[in-house]
Design a protein around this motif. Structure first.
Motif, short mmCIF file in Angstrom:
data_model
loop_
_atom_site.label_atom_id
_atom_site.label_comp_id
_atom_site.label_asym_id
_atom_site.label_seq_id
_atom_site.Cartn_x
_atom_site.Cartn_y
_atom_site.Cartn_z
N GLU A 23 -2.18 -6.79 4.41
CA GLU A 23 -1.52 -5.47 4.48
C GLU A 23 -1.93 -4.65 5.71
OE1 GLU A 23 -1.52 -3.51 0.67
OE2 GLU A 23 -1.20 -1.55 1.58
N PHE A 43 -9.73 -2.73 -2.12
CA PHE A 43 -9.18 -3.76 -3.01
C PHE A 43 -7.72 -3.57 -3.40
CE2 PHE A 43 -13.78 -3.87 -3.91
CZ PHE A 43 -14.01 -5.18 -3.58
N ALA A 44 -7.30 -2.32 -3.71
CA ALA A 44 -5.94 -2.15 -4.24
C ALA A 44 -4.94 -2.50 -3.13
CB ALA A 44 -5.73 -0.72 -4.72
N ARG A 45 -3.92 -3.28 -3.48
CA ARG A 45 -2.97 -3.72 -2.47
C ARG A 45 -1.55 -3.46 -2.95
NH1 ARG A 45 -6.54 -3.04 0.17
NH2 ARG A 45 -7.81 -4.47 1.37
N LYS A 46 -0.65 -3.18 -1.98
CA LYS A 46 0.75 -2.92 -2.35
C LYS A 46 1.42 -4.17 -2.88
CE LYS A 46 2.16 1.08 0.35
NZ LYS A 46 1.51 1.14 1.67
N ASN A 47 1.24 -5.27 -2.21
CA ASN A 47 1.77 -6.56 -2.67
C ASN A 47 3.25 -6.47 -3.09
OD1 ASN A 47 1.60 -9.29 -3.34
ND2 ASN A 47 1.06 -8.84 -5.46
N PRO A 48 4.13 -5.87 -2.28
CA PRO A 48 5.52 -5.69 -2.70
C PRO A 48 6.30 -7.00 -2.71
CG PRO A 48 5.28 -5.07 -0.42
CD PRO A 48 3.89 -5.42 -0.90
#
Ligand SMILES: Cc1cc2nc3c(=O)[nH]c(=O)nc-3n(C[C@H](O)[C@H](O)[C@H](O)COP(=O)(O)OP(=O)(O)OC[C@H]3O[C@@H](n4cnc5c(N)ncnc54)[C@H](O)[C@@H]3O)c2cc1C
Ligand SMILES: [Zn+2]
Lengths: 105, 415
Positions: A23, A43-48
């Protein structure tokens, strides 16, 4: 096979010449930030499933980092742009909207 | 549910197999359920099964956007082992492995569990040290493994070349009760048992939104309308980020493609499972005779269920040194699955920021082996609202607290 054009040297390279860097446009939180901010940065990721902005490195070419706008559901590439930007440039956003009229940033 | 048995086969043989029931029912959804599970992969179905079996909760629906087991559960190379390094991992994977031992009897459905032995090759000195350490850890954890010599490797798997110039076999971590199972049968067997308990398995029904009120979930919007629930379990592997997004929270998960391939079928030549983690290749022989081969993941986010060709090329190039006979085989089919990778490469079985909403994800490249244990732990979490001993360490907050379950770095394992 994924093909990207490196905006640093202009070479169009396929993925074995490139190293993915996940990202893009993450805002860095370091010492002094809250736990939640640091966790989210780290750690938190958008991962769309769809339009995604990513970091890539032209590892077996000029060696430079750059950014790419890509669709993770179809592997379509909307464009690449220099890493020295904090948000996607207007031309890239236009290219995305031309292909994905419903897309919201 | 009519029981499957040798007598049932004999009875049906005498009447032209006209009396077999459908294995599970396909009902229309009710307006609401006590528990809704999103995702009918192995983990979602096992969660439902143990909710019923261990806690008597049977007013349950499992909602699946495609077909049952059509996600990673039906796409994986079915390796089952529990030789992990960290205690929380060893506990849940060994629970799962031990449940696999009797799963066919338990479900009255042949899942073809084949404890033929799993061998993880050490091909660098770093790996030798790592696996010796794991063997000692496993001894303390009560998981039966041992570190074996190259000669013993050759005895167990004669088709292997242990003297390769680039990747010599220096030993292996051997788990004699590891093995494989039939992936579809695991999903089908759990589905049949759930259906027999009166649970609803609703296929071709995609969850499009999560409704909540006052910080607690009230139901899901689906392509078959709104379905209410008191408790929601999200068990959707590669699409965890998407469904979590609907529920209003973010996850430390990225979705990438993982590939596998099979060769043309050949006569039996290998009766163990071999994993070569240095070269990211692993192989077993299916009952049909195909060599089943798995490789590494793509390095970028991908939802296309196919992977990049060069990964297959790399995997086979490296495996050919250790298995020279592979060079003569034609590869028949290749496919990919979307695996959910967490920051520490360990799974998440956890409460979430949304009340009465629970998540089970992050099994990444290695969750088939965990299905029974994961379902067991997730059912306990959902029934009691608090995690039991198996799930406790796999909570979502470990990333903030820095309490990682660092399997990937510690053991260098891929699967
Ligand atoms: C090529 C490959 C090889 C592998 N090899 C091994 C191995 O050897 N050993 C091992 O232990 N593991 C292996 N794995 C990993 C293993 O397959 C997975 O960890 C495991 O199957 C995950 O199961 P699951 O039930 O969580 O997910 P899945 O089986 O993917 O099920 C999730 C389900 O959720 C559904 N879903 C998603 N979004 C929605 C929505 N919005 N609404 C409704 N339904 C939805 C999907 O359609 C899917 O059916 C491999 C994976 C791959 C891809
Ligand atoms: Zn370049």
């Amino acid at each position: 096979m994924l093909t990207l054009t490196c905006p640093c040297c202009g070479v169009t390279a396929e993925e074995t010449e490139l190293a993915p860097g996940y990202e893009a446009h993450l805002k860095r939180f370091g010492p002094g930030s809250t736990d939640a901010e640091f966790e989210s940065y780290m750690f938190a990721r958008k991962n769309p499933k769809g339009v995604h902005f990513e970091r890539w490195r032209h590892a077996y070419g000029c060696g430079k980092w750059f950014l790419a706008a890509r669709c993770t559901a179809t592997l379509e590439v909307f464009g690449t742009y220099p890493a020295q930007t904090t948000e996607p440039p207007a031309a890239i956003l236009d290219a995305i909207r031309a292909r994905r009229p419903d897309w919201k940033a | 549910m009519k029981r499957y048995s040798v007598f049932a086969i004999a009875r049906e043989a005498l009447r032209h197999h006209s009396g077999w029931d459908r294995a599970w029912a396909s009902p229309e959804p009710r307006a609401s359920y006590d528990v809704v599970i999103v995702g009918a992969g192995g983990h979602g179905l096992a969660t439902a099964y143990y909710l019923g079996k261990n806690f008597g909760i049977t007013n349950v629906a499992v909602i699946e956007k495609g077909w049952l087991g059509g996600g990673n559960t039906g796409r994986n190379t079915t390796i089952i082992r529990s030789n992990y390094l960290q205690d929380p991992s060893a506990a849940i994977y060994e629970k799962a492995r031990s449940l696999y031992e009797t799963l066919s009897q338990d479900l009255n459905y042949n899942v073809m569990f084949s404890p033929r032995g799993v061998m993880m090759l050490a091909q660098t000195h770093h790996e030798v040290r790592g696996y010796l350490r794991t063997a000692h850890a496993n001894a303390l954890q009560g998981v039966a493994t041992e570190f074996i010599t190259p000669q013993r490797v050759k005895e167990l798997c004669p088709i292997m070349n242990i003297d390769g110039p680039r990747y010599p076999v220096l030993g292996a971590l051997w788990q004699p009760r590891g093995g494989t199972a039939r992936h579809d049968a695991v999903a089908w067997g759990y589905a049949r048992a759930c259906s027999a308990m009166g649970m609803h398995i609703i296929q071709q029904c995609e969850v499009k939104g999560v409704r909540s009120e006052g910080g607690a979930v009230t139901g899901v919007e689906t392509t078959k309308g709104f379905i209410g629930c008191n408790k929601l379990g999200i068990v959707v592997a590669g699409h965890s980020g998407q469904v979590a997004d609907m529920a209003g929270f973010r996850l430390p998960v990225e979705a990438v493609a993982l590939q596998a391939l099979v060769s043309e079928p050949i006569k039996p030549c290998m009766d163990v499972v071999v994993m070569a983690n240095t070269v990211h290749g692993y192989m077993s022989q299916s009952d049909k005779g195909e060599m089943v081969i798995g490789g590494g993941t793509d390095g970028f986010n991908n939802f296309t269920q196919r992977g990049s060709f060069h990964h297959i090329e790399e995997t086979l190039r490296a495996l050919v040194e250790t298995f020279p006979m592979l060079s003569r085989l034609k590869m028949l089919r290749q496919w990919g699955g979307i695996v959910d990778m967490t920051g520490d490469r360990s799974p998440i079985i956890s409460k979430t920021p949304l009340g009465n909403c629970f998540i089970n994800c992050g099994w990444g490249t290695g969750g088939f082996k965990a299905i029974p244990g994961s379902g067991w732990a997730m059912a306990e979490l959902m029934a009691k609202g608090e995690p039991g001993p198996l799930a406790r360490d796999f909570n979502l907050w470990r990333f903030r607290e820095g309490q990682f379950i660092d399997e990937s770095v510690a053991a260098g394992v891929a699967h």
